[in-house]
Motif scaffolding. Structure first.
Motif, short mmCIF file in Angstrom:
data_model
loop_
_atom_site.label_atom_id
_atom_site.label_comp_id
_atom_site.label_asym_id
_atom_site.label_seq_id
_atom_site.Cartn_x
_atom_site.Cartn_y
_atom_site.Cartn_z
N CYS A 117 0.82 -1.39 0.07
CA CYS A 117 -0.29 0.23 -0.07
C CYS A 117 0.74 1.22 -0.09
O CYS A 117 1.82 1.19 0.81
N CYS A 144 -0.97 3.55 6.63
CA CYS A 144 -1.66 2.30 6.50
C CYS A 144 -0.98 1.24 7.48
O CYS A 144 0.07 1.18 7.53
N THR A 184 -1.02 -1.85 7.04
CA THR A 184 0.06 -2.72 6.58
C THR A 184 1.43 -2.25 6.44
O THR A 184 2.36 -2.86 6.05
N CYS A 196 -6.97 -0.54 -1.28
CA CYS A 196 -6.59 -1.19 -0.14
C CYS A 196 -7.77 -1.57 0.92
O CYS A 196 -8.85 -0.62 0.89
N CYS A 227 -7.13 0.66 4.18
CA CYS A 227 -7.26 2.28 4.41
C CYS A 227 -7.81 3.14 3.32
O CYS A 227 -8.19 4.14 3.15
ZN ZN Z 1 -3.59 0.79 2.73
#
Ligand code: ZN
Ligand code: CTP
Length: 153
Positions: free
Chosen positions: A109, A114, A116, A135, A138
């Motif tokens: 991402c 985010c 992740t 994503c 987010c």
């Molecule tokens: Zn994201």
């Protein structure tokens, strides 16, 4: 040599990714995480004539099969690709890639905030939307140059 069109040898065991959109072969290698250090036999041809696609790339990886996540991401950059599993020189399985609803892993991402991209071990997940991939955490949408968002491991 009767076959004047043969550009690279057949392989004994492994995977042939055929009918890759012309010019995408190096991105296919990125998706597979192959950079040469694995010492796998890899052959690529790029931009050869194809009846179906105009121009196509072919990627042959010896002694390696693909995970479902890899095939899923592959479908985004090479929607017409066929995956051929080769065993002892024979094509033992031929499948067309299918575009899934979501892809997990492999893509990263672009939003630094985010979850992740934090320290938590959260695998990325993107849903396929009309204008790109979104994503699941987010909502950031990657619209173009998907290949720039392949997580190099
Ligand atoms: Zn994201
Ligand atoms: N191939 C290979 N090594 C083998 C067998 C096949 O590299 N031992 C490659 C072929 O060169 C081709 C792909 O795997 O690029 C698929 O092989 P095959 O099914 O025999 O070819 P086609 O019938 O032309 O495939 P398609 O119908 O999918 O176009």
């Amino acid at each position: 040599m009767s076959d004047r069109k043969l550009r690279v040898s057949k392989i004994r065991n492994g995977t042939v990714i055929d009918h890759v959109s012309g010019g995408q072969a190096l991105n296919v290698l990125s998706i597979l995480g192959i950079d040469g250090s694995e010492e796998l036999g890899v052959s690529i041809v790029m931009n050869v004539p194809s009846a179906q696609l105009g121009k196509k790339d072919v990627v042959k990886v010896e002694d390696r099969e693909l995970s479902q996540s890899e095939v899923d991401v592959l479908s985004l950059i090479a929607p017409e690709a066929t995956i051929n599993i080769i065993r002892d020189y024979d094509v033992t399985r031929k499948t067309r890639v299918e575009q899934p609803e979501t892809v997990t892993g492999i893509l990263s991402c672009p939003n630094p905030g985010c979850i992740t991209n934090g320290n938590e071990p959260v695998e990325t997940s993107f849903s396929i939307v009309a204008d790109g991939v979104r994503c699941s955490y987010c909502g950031t949408i990657i619209r173009d140059s998907l290949a720039d968002h392949i997580d190099a491991e």
